[in-house]
Design a protein around this motif. Structure first.
Motif, short mmCIF file in Angstrom:
data_model
loop_
_atom_site.label_atom_id
_atom_site.label_comp_id
_atom_site.label_asym_id
_atom_site.label_seq_id
_atom_site.Cartn_x
_atom_site.Cartn_y
_atom_site.Cartn_z
N UNK A 27 -19.93 -5.16 -11.43
CA UNK A 27 -17.80 -5.05 -12.12
C UNK A 27 -17.39 -4.09 -10.66
N UNK A 28 -18.41 -3.73 -9.80
CA UNK A 28 -17.66 -2.11 -8.83
C UNK A 28 -17.50 -2.53 -7.59
N UNK A 29 -17.04 -1.62 -7.26
CA UNK A 29 -16.59 -2.69 -5.39
C UNK A 29 -16.07 -0.90 -4.64
N UNK A 30 -16.80 -0.52 -3.70
CA UNK A 30 -16.32 0.65 -3.08
C UNK A 30 -15.12 0.77 -2.27
N UNK A 31 -14.59 1.01 -1.53
CA UNK A 31 -12.90 1.11 -1.15
C UNK A 31 -13.27 0.44 0.09
N UNK A 32 -14.29 0.26 0.91
CA UNK A 32 -14.52 -0.52 1.59
C UNK A 32 -14.96 -1.69 1.39
N UNK A 33 -15.98 -2.76 0.28
CA UNK A 33 -15.97 -3.42 0.04
C UNK A 33 -14.50 -3.59 -0.39
N UNK A 34 -14.14 -3.27 -1.08
CA UNK A 34 -12.61 -3.54 -1.43
C UNK A 34 -11.67 -4.33 -0.17
N UNK A 35 -11.55 -3.60 0.94
CA UNK A 35 -10.96 -3.71 2.48
C UNK A 35 -11.62 -4.46 3.20
N UNK A 36 -13.00 -4.96 2.69
CA UNK A 36 -13.43 -6.27 3.28
C UNK A 36 -12.80 -7.37 2.40
N UNK A 37 -13.18 -7.06 1.43
CA UNK A 37 -12.53 -8.72 0.03
C UNK A 37 -11.12 -9.38 0.44
N UNK A 38 -9.95 -8.21 0.33
CA UNK A 38 -8.66 -8.29 0.36
C UNK A 38 -8.20 -8.31 2.01
N UNK A 39 -9.02 -7.69 2.52
CA UNK A 39 -8.29 -7.53 4.30
C UNK A 39 -7.25 -6.58 4.52
N UNK A 40 -7.37 -5.46 3.00
CA UNK A 40 -6.81 -4.36 3.10
C UNK A 40 -7.32 -3.26 3.53
N UNK A 41 -6.81 -2.86 4.37
CA UNK A 41 -7.23 -1.81 5.15
C UNK A 41 -7.16 -0.62 4.29
N UNK A 42 -8.73 0.51 4.49
CA UNK A 42 -8.92 1.37 3.29
C UNK A 42 -7.41 2.61 3.10
N UNK A 43 -7.25 3.17 4.10
CA UNK A 43 -5.60 4.07 4.23
C UNK A 43 -4.28 2.76 3.49
N UNK A 44 -4.26 1.53 3.91
CA UNK A 44 -3.49 0.93 2.59
C UNK A 44 -3.41 1.55 0.94
N UNK A 45 -5.03 1.01 0.74
CA UNK A 45 -5.10 0.84 -0.59
C UNK A 45 -4.97 2.40 -1.20
#
Length: 154
Positions: free
Chosen positions: A31-49
């Motif tokens: 249950x831990x995700x890096x910002x890169x993984x979250x960006x890939x999963x959600x389609x949101x960019x890292x700067x947006x996150x």
């Protein structure tokens, strides 16, 4: 002999904002995700996150011992909900206000419901407008389809 305790367990209500029942990329329980993984999963960019976190739209994201963001499934659920709010056309400032209400707890249920009811009303209006637009487009397409089939000079 098996003894069954029939005392009902009262669980706190589950806020659908943070528990959408979505399948997440790691079904193995991690249950831990890096910002890169979250960006890939959600389609949101890292700067947006990062921006979402900065403006208070994201709850406090956990950090690793080195300071890197560590998102969890609850964060993914929240981002899925925020993405839906964006699709309604809700301004970011209103989304941030909603996030503040969520952080304030159960006492804000009524206010949160009002915010969502207003958004629903706007979505219903947009759907009606789009249905009208679709009807006009279908009529034009049918006209051109019929015009092409008609013999010239008839």
């Amino acid at each position: 002999m098996t003894v069954i305790d029939s005392t009902p367990v009262k669980s706190p209500p589950v806020d659908a904002c943070v528990s959408a029942g979505a399948t997440h990329p790691r079904p193995d329980g991690q249950d831990h995700y890096t910002i890169r993984e979250v960006a890939a999963y959600t389609g949101l960019s890292a700067p947006t996150l990062r921006w979402y976190e900065e403006i208070g739209l994201m709850p406090h994201v956990a950090r690793s011992h080195t300071g890197q963001r560590r998102f969890d499934n609850r964060d993914l659920d929240w981002l899925a909900f925020v993405t839906r709010l964006r699709l309604t056309g809700m301004p970011v400032a209103d989304m941030v206000r909603f996030a503040e209400l969520v952080r304030q707890g159960e006492d804000t249920y009524g206010e949160r419901q009002s915010v969502l009811e207003q958004a629903r009303g706007e979505v219903v209006t947009r759907i009606a407008e789009l249905q009208d637009t679709l009807a006009v487009l279908n009529a034009k397409i049918n006209f051109y389809e019929g015009a092409r089939r008609a013999p010239e000079g008839a």
